[in-house]
Design a protein around this motif. Structure first.
Motif, short mmCIF file in Angstrom:
data_model
loop_
_atom_site.label_atom_id
_atom_site.label_comp_id
_atom_site.label_asym_id
_atom_site.label_seq_id
_atom_site.Cartn_x
_atom_site.Cartn_y
_atom_site.Cartn_z
N LEU A 340 12.88 -29.60 52.37
CA LEU A 340 12.93 -30.88 51.30
C LEU A 340 13.64 -30.54 50.52
O LEU A 340 13.83 -30.02 49.66
N VAL A 341 14.41 -31.52 50.67
CA VAL A 341 16.14 -31.45 49.96
C VAL A 341 16.30 -33.25 49.41
O VAL A 341 16.12 -33.96 50.13
N MET A 342 16.53 -32.94 47.90
CA MET A 342 16.61 -33.98 47.10
C MET A 342 17.94 -33.12 46.12
O MET A 342 18.05 -32.04 45.95
N HIS A 343 18.50 -34.37 45.60
CA HIS A 343 19.25 -34.06 44.25
C HIS A 343 18.99 -33.19 43.23
O HIS A 343 19.94 -32.37 42.46
N PHE A 347 8.41 -33.96 39.95
CA PHE A 347 8.27 -35.00 39.10
C PHE A 347 7.02 -34.68 38.03
O PHE A 347 6.86 -33.90 38.13
N SER A 348 7.01 -35.51 37.63
CA SER A 348 6.14 -35.55 36.61
C SER A 348 4.44 -36.63 36.83
O SER A 348 3.79 -35.52 36.10
N GLN A 396 11.38 -31.17 33.36
CA GLN A 396 12.13 -30.28 33.59
C GLN A 396 10.68 -29.56 34.69
O GLN A 396 9.95 -30.41 34.23
N PHE A 397 10.74 -28.92 35.90
CA PHE A 397 9.32 -28.41 36.52
C PHE A 397 9.12 -26.88 36.37
O PHE A 397 10.65 -26.63 37.15
N GLY A 398 8.24 -26.45 36.57
CA GLY A 398 7.82 -24.79 36.32
C GLY A 398 7.54 -24.80 37.41
O GLY A 398 7.15 -25.55 38.51
N PRO A 399 7.68 -22.47 38.10
CA PRO A 399 6.87 -22.65 39.42
C PRO A 399 5.54 -23.19 40.11
O PRO A 399 5.72 -23.33 41.14
N ASP A 400 5.10 -23.91 38.93
CA ASP A 400 3.49 -23.75 39.45
C ASP A 400 3.75 -25.33 39.75
O ASP A 400 2.64 -25.90 41.17
N VAL A 401 4.45 -26.28 39.56
CA VAL A 401 4.45 -27.25 39.82
C VAL A 401 5.31 -27.90 41.07
O VAL A 401 4.61 -28.03 42.56
N THR A 402 5.76 -26.54 41.82
CA THR A 402 7.15 -26.57 42.78
C THR A 402 6.00 -25.76 44.15
O THR A 402 5.53 -26.41 45.44
N SER A 403 4.97 -24.70 43.45
CA SER A 403 4.04 -24.53 44.02
C SER A 403 3.00 -25.31 44.40
O SER A 403 2.59 -26.08 46.23
N ALA A 404 2.55 -26.35 44.24
CA ALA A 404 1.57 -27.43 44.45
C ALA A 404 1.66 -28.64 45.02
O ALA A 404 1.48 -28.93 45.89
N PHE A 405 3.40 -28.66 45.08
CA PHE A 405 4.27 -30.25 45.27
C PHE A 405 4.02 -29.59 46.49
O PHE A 405 3.82 -30.27 47.94
N LEU A 406 4.62 -28.07 47.15
CA LEU A 406 5.05 -27.58 47.84
C LEU A 406 3.87 -27.69 49.03
O LEU A 406 3.62 -27.62 50.12
N GLU A 407 2.82 -26.66 48.36
CA GLU A 407 1.34 -26.76 49.19
C GLU A 407 0.67 -28.20 49.59
O GLU A 407 -0.10 -28.54 51.04
N ARG A 408 0.94 -29.53 48.88
CA ARG A 408 0.54 -30.79 49.24
C ARG A 408 1.11 -31.67 49.73
O ARG A 408 0.76 -32.15 50.74
N LEU A 411 5.52 -28.00 52.85
CA LEU A 411 6.32 -27.73 52.98
C LEU A 411 6.46 -26.03 52.56
O LEU A 411 5.53 -25.56 52.03
N ASP A 412 7.71 -25.67 52.93
CA ASP A 412 8.11 -24.42 52.91
C ASP A 412 8.64 -24.44 51.84
O ASP A 412 8.15 -22.86 50.78
N TYR A 413 10.05 -24.71 51.33
CA TYR A 413 10.34 -24.80 49.95
C TYR A 413 11.32 -26.07 49.61
O TYR A 413 11.36 -26.78 50.60
N ILE A 414 11.77 -26.28 48.35
CA ILE A 414 12.63 -27.34 48.55
C ILE A 414 13.97 -26.81 48.25
O ILE A 414 14.48 -25.88 47.73
N ILE A 415 15.28 -27.83 48.30
CA ILE A 415 17.07 -27.81 48.34
C ILE A 415 17.57 -28.39 46.90
O ILE A 415 16.78 -29.97 47.83
#
Length: 490
Positions: A340-343, A347-348, A396-408, A411-415
């Protein structure tokens, strides 16, 4: 700095002197445009002596230069708390308010200064100028109807525009962008010449018509053996954009690109950048992609130069049309259902899905919260969890937020982009959150490299190409920015 020490009692003479020395060192870094280091030293000075308003006001302007508007606002407010007669602190806070589009709050700061210092002509001048901006915005709002009912594109009569005999620039062929037009346009812009307004309007009208048919989240399919390139912020640095194409090849059906927002503002060749990018969008609609950034918005364009540049090179009417077109830019892209790519960032809220992004009504200016706002404004942080944004918008979002979003979302990663990085890119959150920034030596001051990402469709492994800034004509960044804003940031 995210936190501000509490105002304390008396400070020892030794700490006062040490703090003053640290402040002086910070000032030297600030003069060299090394704002991050300047902030570190101002923060150390504050730790030694948290009762000095100047330290907070100085850190505020450094944060402003780094677009950390939320922190700048906090520091300026703290300086005012310490010294309610400190005029410069009000100016800093006003600049932060204006950067966030809160013009009425900025006006209140100037109004207060004029009341407590009625003979201060500088304060009176700033109040009057800010008041003009507030009244202009109020007038624009009063004469407008529902923005979704206004259609500037449909009101333009291209047939009434004539191409003068002396115009020797690139021309659309049967009203269409061709490869010859795109390459001629790039050469014409290198010579600092201007595309005819009839062709400029036609490109904007056609781009808007195409974008209106797109979802807020665009799915991109990249074949296994195909190359795909993602670029970050360009910010009106046209000659660096040309260098990307020199290094990585022109866009084509065999060389697809995604430009991830912030095409304009700050750099003073934003018109050249956006018409070049829009031309390739029309030429290769299924192989050239553009995401909306936080600078593809009216308030940012009003302050940071794009509105002024379009008005100078064309007219205010075209600047309004750009706002209308930007409203239709997609908010995110998903590559092969895996990246997923976004500028901005995430999310909160914990339960956001790709379908939620697809359903966002994007034909508007972003609000101060919600999915659209956070896609444009949020930033990653190294610690777990979430925190209020240092920018004052998004989160501002941490690594746990990123990991949970990707799993949900499978996805592999975000740019994402949105932040200057010394190397042009940064890999964070255990490789799952990548920042790419493509404007080297940002604003001619930051000294950073630019970067772009290439990958193939099979494994989507990111490969980074970095590059230094190239020379450009002697037009300074922010040359078209709101002069009042520039005055506040001195």
């Amino acid at each position: 700095m995210a936190s501000t020490p509490e105002i304390t009692g008396p400070v020892s003479q030794e700490d006062i002197e040490a703090a003053e020395k640290l402040k002086n060192e910070a000032n030297e870094y600030f003069k060299k445009q090394n704002y991050n280091t300047a902030i570190e030293y101002y923060s150390k000075a504050i730790e030694k002596n948290p009762n000095n308003a100047v330290f907070y006001a100085n850190r505020s302007i450094a944060n402003l230069r780094l677009e950390m508007f939320g922190y700048a606002l906090m520091d300026a407010s703290q300086a005012i708390e310490l010294d309610k007669s400190y005029t410069k602190a009000y100016y800093r806070r006003a600049a932060a308010h204006m950067s966030l589009g809160k013009y009425k709050l900025a006006l209140k700061d100037f109004e207060y200064v004029t009341k407590v210092r009625p003979n201060d002509q500088d304060a009176k001048m700033k109040y009057n100028e800010c008041n003009k901006i507030v009244k202009k915005i109020a007038f624009e709002k009063a004469i407008s109807v529902d923005k979704k009912e206004v259609n500037i594109a449909d009101s333009i009569n291209l047939d009434a525009m004539t191409i003068e005999d002396e115009y020797e620039g690139p021309a659309l062929e049967d009203g269409k962008v061709t490869l010859k037009f795109a390459t001629d346009l790039m050469d014409y812009y290198r010579q600092q010449k201007k595309l005819h307004k009839k062709y400029a309007y036609k490109i904007l009208i056609d781009v808007k018509a195409y974008l209106q048919k797109q979802s807020s989240l665009v799915d991109i399919k990249v074949p296994d053996d195909a190359k795909f390139t993602v670029c970050g912020d360009i910010h009106g640095q046209y000659y660096d954009l040309m260098n990307i194409f020199k290094l990585n090849g022109l866009p084509s059906e065999n060389n697809p690109y995604l430009f991830n927002g912030d095409f304009v503002d700050r750099g003073s060749f934003s018109v050249e950048c956006i018409f070049t990018l829009f031309s390739f969008k029309l030429l290769y609609p299924n192989h050239f992609y553009m995401s909306r950034g936080n600078h593809e918005t009216r308030d940012m364009n009003r302050m940071y130069g794009f509105q002024g540049e379009v008005t100078s090179k064309y007219n205010a009417h075209m600047a309004d049309l750009f706002t209308e077109v930007y409203n239709w830019l997609p908010l995110a892209h998903c590559i092969n259902s895996r990246v997923l790519v976004m500028h901005g960032g995430l999310f909160s809220m914990d339960d956001v899905t790709l379908d939620d992004i697809r359903k966002v009504d994007r034909n508007k200016q972003p609000s101060e919260d919600g999915i659209m706002c956070e896609l444009l404004w949020s930033d990653p942080q190294p610690m777990a969890g979430r925190a209020p944004s240092r920018r004052g918008v998004g989160c501002q979002f941490g690594p746990d937020v990123t990991s949970a979003f990707l799993e949900r979302n499978g996805l592999d990663y975000i740019i994402r982009s949105h932040e200057v990085k010394n190397d042009g890119y940064e890999v964070a959150h255990d490789g799952k959150c990548i920042t790419v920034f493509s404007a080297p030596n940002y604003c001619d001051t930051m000294g950073n490299l630019g970067a772009f990402i290439t990958m193939n469709g099979k494994d989507l492994t990111p490969n980074f190409t970095t590059y230094a800034a190239v020379p450009h004509p002697d037009v300074k960044p922010m040359a078209y920015a709101n002069s009042f804003f520039s005055l506040l940031c001195q």
